[in-house]
Motif scaffolding. Structure first.
Motif, PDB file in Angstrom:
ATOM      1  N   VAL A  40      32.828 -45.187  19.195  1.00 56.47           N
ATOM      2  CA  VAL A  40      32.635 -45.048  17.759  1.00 56.47           C
ATOM      3  C   VAL A  40      31.497 -44.058  17.520  1.00 56.47           C
ATOM      4  O   VAL A  40      30.513 -44.046  18.262  1.00 56.47           O
ATOM      5  N   HIS A  41      31.676 -43.204  16.547  1.00 54.88           N
ATOM      6  CA  HIS A  41      30.651 -42.232  16.168  1.00 54.88           C
ATOM      7  C   HIS A  41      30.536 -42.248  14.647  1.00 54.88           C
ATOM      8  O   HIS A  41      31.480 -41.920  13.932  1.00 54.88           O
ATOM      9  N   LEU A  42      29.358 -42.631  14.171  1.00 49.00           N
ATOM     10  CA  LEU A  42      29.110 -42.775  12.734  1.00 49.00           C
ATOM     11  C   LEU A  42      27.975 -41.841  12.314  1.00 49.00           C
ATOM     12  O   LEU A  42      27.110 -41.498  13.115  1.00 49.00           O
ATOM     13  N   GLN A  43      28.004 -41.473  11.053  1.00 49.01           N
ATOM     14  CA  GLN A  43      26.968 -40.574  10.547  1.00 49.01           C
ATOM     15  C   GLN A  43      26.657 -40.912   9.100  1.00 49.01           C
ATOM     16  O   GLN A  43      27.535 -41.320   8.337  1.00 49.01           O
ATOM     17  N   ARG A  44      25.409 -40.727   8.739  1.00 48.46           N
ATOM     18  CA  ARG A  44      25.053 -40.739   7.326  1.00 48.46           C
ATOM     19  C   ARG A  44      24.818 -39.300   6.916  1.00 48.46           C
ATOM     20  O   ARG A  44      23.979 -38.607   7.510  1.00 48.46           O
ATOM     21  N   GLY A 154       5.216 -44.821   4.741  1.00 50.36           N
ATOM     22  CA  GLY A 154       4.810 -43.756   3.820  1.00 50.36           C
ATOM     23  C   GLY A 154       5.307 -44.016   2.411  1.00 50.36           C
ATOM     24  O   GLY A 154       5.886 -45.058   2.094  1.00 50.36           O
ATOM     25  N   THR A 155       5.129 -43.029   1.569  1.00 47.28           N
ATOM     26  CA  THR A 155       5.515 -43.143   0.179  1.00 47.28           C
ATOM     27  C   THR A 155       6.879 -42.505  -0.038  1.00 47.28           C
ATOM     28  O   THR A 155       7.131 -41.394   0.413  1.00 47.28           O
ATOM     29  N   ALA A 156       7.758 -43.205  -0.744  1.00 50.02           N
ATOM     30  CA  ALA A 156       9.075 -42.688  -1.120  1.00 50.02           C
ATOM     31  C   ALA A 156       9.815 -42.078   0.056  1.00 50.02           C
ATOM     32  O   ALA A 156      10.235 -40.923   0.010  1.00 50.02           O
ATOM     33  N   PRO A 157       9.992 -42.807   1.121  1.00 48.74           N
ATOM     34  CA  PRO A 157      10.679 -42.243   2.283  1.00 48.74           C
ATOM     35  C   PRO A 157      12.155 -42.007   2.007  1.00 48.74           C
ATOM     36  O   PRO A 157      12.806 -42.804   1.353  1.00 48.74           O
ATOM     37  N   ILE A 158      12.664 -40.900   2.496  1.00 50.58           N
ATOM     38  CA  ILE A 158      14.063 -40.536   2.291  1.00 50.58           C
ATOM     39  C   ILE A 158      14.606 -39.952   3.587  1.00 50.58           C
ATOM     40  O   ILE A 158      13.955 -39.121   4.219  1.00 50.58           O
ATOM     41  N   PHE A 159      15.773 -40.367   3.952  1.00 48.81           N
ATOM     42  CA  PHE A 159      16.419 -39.745   5.099  1.00 48.81           C
ATOM     43  C   PHE A 159      16.951 -38.384   4.698  1.00 48.81           C
ATOM     44  O   PHE A 159      17.617 -38.232   3.684  1.00 48.81           O
ATOM     45  N   ASN A 160      16.675 -37.401   5.518  1.00 46.95           N
ATOM     46  CA  ASN A 160      17.262 -36.094   5.314  1.00 46.95           C
ATOM     47  C   ASN A 160      18.666 -36.064   5.895  1.00 46.95           C
ATOM     48  O   ASN A 160      18.868 -36.435   7.041  1.00 46.95           O
ATOM     49  N   ALA A 161      19.619 -35.626   5.141  1.00 44.27           N
ATOM     50  CA  ALA A 161      20.953 -35.418   5.686  1.00 44.27           C
ATOM     51  C   ALA A 161      20.932 -34.119   6.472  1.00 44.27           C
ATOM     52  O   ALA A 161      20.189 -33.207   6.138  1.00 44.27           O
ATOM     53  N   PRO A 162      21.760 -33.941   7.479  1.00 44.25           N
ATOM     54  CA  PRO A 162      22.720 -34.925   7.987  1.00 44.25           C
ATOM     55  C   PRO A 162      22.397 -35.364   9.406  1.00 44.25           C
ATOM     56  O   PRO A 162      23.282 -35.500  10.224  1.00 44.25           O
ATOM     57  N   ILE A 163      21.162 -35.595   9.740  1.00 50.30           N
ATOM     58  CA  ILE A 163      20.797 -35.802  11.145  1.00 50.30           C
ATOM     59  C   ILE A 163      20.673 -37.291  11.438  1.00 50.30           C
ATOM     60  O   ILE A 163      19.714 -37.727  12.037  1.00 50.30           O
ATOM     61  N   ASN A 164      21.617 -38.078  11.023  1.00 48.72           N
ATOM     62  CA  ASN A 164      21.544 -39.507  11.235  1.00 48.72           C
ATOM     63  C   ASN A 164      22.845 -39.986  11.860  1.00 48.72           C
ATOM     64  O   ASN A 164      23.865 -40.112  11.175  1.00 48.72           O
ATOM     65  N   HIS A 165      22.791 -40.255  13.144  1.00 44.31           N
ATOM     66  CA  HIS A 165      24.014 -40.573  13.889  1.00 44.31           C
ATOM     67  C   HIS A 165      23.832 -41.840  14.715  1.00 44.31           C
ATOM     68  O   HIS A 165      22.725 -42.197  15.116  1.00 44.31           O
ATOM     69  N   LEU A 166      24.960 -42.473  14.998  1.00 44.03           N
ATOM     70  CA  LEU A 166      25.026 -43.534  16.000  1.00 44.03           C
ATOM     71  C   LEU A 166      26.363 -43.384  16.719  1.00 44.03           C
ATOM     72  O   LEU A 166      27.415 -43.305  16.067  1.00 44.03           O
ATOM     73  N   SER A 167      26.323 -43.316  18.045  1.00 44.03           N
ATOM     74  CA  SER A 167      27.563 -43.299  18.811  1.00 44.03           C
ATOM     75  C   SER A 167      27.465 -44.330  19.928  1.00 44.03           C
ATOM     76  O   SER A 167      26.406 -44.525  20.525  1.00 44.03           O
ATOM     77  N   VAL A 168      28.589 -44.985  20.173  1.00 38.11           N
ATOM     78  CA  VAL A 168      28.655 -46.069  21.160  1.00 38.11           C
ATOM     79  C   VAL A 168      29.897 -45.843  22.008  1.00 38.11           C
ATOM     80  O   VAL A 168      31.007 -45.792  21.481  1.00 38.11           O
TER      81      VAL A 168
END
Lengths: 180, 182
Positions: A40-44, A154-168
């Protein structure tokens, strides 16, 4: 899908002995299984705001692959469910737009709350983007679940797209009773 | 164990009218052995190990979680040796947990090929952010290794005194590797 079976449990090759048909059929099934082994390979892909100083999980938005029904966004958009015992290779990455005084991230097994992989980021890089990634090799049972967890204060943390992955990826049968 | 990962074409050229020899069937089984019992190791610590200040130190693993192909020797191995026939691509990961200390600047963890010496991957874990918070780190790589290659995991810290590489009851404080193919 046909299941993977250790061929030695059906037939051990010896001179002048012809393997039974069941052995040949299982060779075929084993090839079919490893060609479509559990993966499985998922991304935000979109930014994600979250509360500072609270550890939480990452909800995914894109399924790049799911060969074994390990992800169901309608049930939980942040969780991978293991459907088959095995030794798994897991890789993950997260990117956080700001770094507070303390930042860490990794992958946790849900029920046991144990880290399968974790790392902490430099506390000195205040307010700089933080990218973290790693991989791990773990024994997992059918029924185990995992998610990407992260924390930063920190203050107002936000994930930057698109470097958020999980693969299994299933890399073979379980080799130990040791968990993870 | 059968000869690992036999190349089938080296024992039999399958054409109509030709009967596969037993070595071919044995070779088929050897290929699937890589999934039935993945060539791999899992090492850990069950206690803390003290790491001296500013001194690269090899981690001694006092728990062998598993070792499918005699990658290690002894009850407390410090090294992994790639066995004959199992050269190839390996995925490896090492995890660490350092005792809490805000002193100094570095908490490093790296996987090394001992001879010839090459640092395969390194992770600068960095120090704790408070006097009570431990520092977690991990490093991982996919690397081609030859039979006979010797590897270890080393740690470095510069807190000003000895600092514990600590035991935690999960993946932290572990070293694992698995053969992916060749």
């Amino acid at each position: 899908m046909t299941d993977f079976v250790d061929l030695n449990t059906i037939h051990v090759p010896t001179a002048n002995t012809r393997p039974p048909a069941a052995w040949g059929a299982q060779v075929n099934d084993n090839f079919a299984f490893v060609e479509d082994r559990p993966f499985v390979h998922l991304q935000r892909t979109g930014d994600f705001s979250f509360t500072a100083a609270v550890e939480r999980s990452l909800p995914f938005q894109v399924v790049h692959a799911d060969t074994y029904g390990m992800y169901d966004a309608s049930t939980a958009d942040d969780i991978v469910n293991i459907r088959r015992d095995g030794l798994y290779l897991i890789s993950w990455s997260v990117n956080i737009n700001q770094n507070g005084n303390r930042t860490y991230a990794g992958v946790k097994e849900v029920a046991s709350n144990k880290w399968l992989s974790v790392q902490q980021q430099d506390p000195n890089a205040t307010n700089a983007p933080v990218a973290m990634s790693n991989q791990t090799i773990v024994n997992l049972n059918s029924g185990d679940s995992m998610y990407v967890r992260f924390y930063q204060d920190g203050t107002a943390p936000i994930f930057n797209a698109p470097i958020n992955h999980l693969s299994v990826l299933w890399v073979g049968e379980k080799v130990s009773a040791v968990f993870p | 164990m059968t000869t690992p990962n036999t190349r089938l074409t080296s024992v039999h050229d399958p054409r109509p009218g030709r009967t596969a020899p037993v070595e071919w069937a044995t070779g088929v089984e050897s290929l699937f052995d890589a999934w039935a019992s993945p060539h791999s190791w899992g090492l850990a610590r069950s206690t803390s190990q003290s790491i001296n200040n500013s001194s690269d130190t090899t981690i001694t693993w006092n728990v062998v979680n598993w070792d499918t192909d005699s990658y290690t020797t002894g009850a407390t191995p410090t090294q992994v040796t790639i066995p004959a026939g199992l050269e190839g691509f390996y995925a490896m990961s090492a995890h660490s947990e350092w005792a809490a200390s805000t002193a100094g600047t570095r908490r490093d963890l790296y996987i090394r090929r001992v001879t010839p010496s090459v640092v395969i991957i390194v992770r600068d874990v960095l120090k704790s952010v408070s006097s009570t918070g431990a520092a977690s780190g991990a490093c991982a790589a996919i690397w081609y290794l030859n039979a006979g290659d010797v590897l270890d995991v080393r740690a470095f810290q510069n807190s000003g005194g000895a600092l514990n590489f600590t035991y935690v009851n999960d993946i932290r404080c572990s070293w694992r590797g698995v053969w992916l193919g060749r």
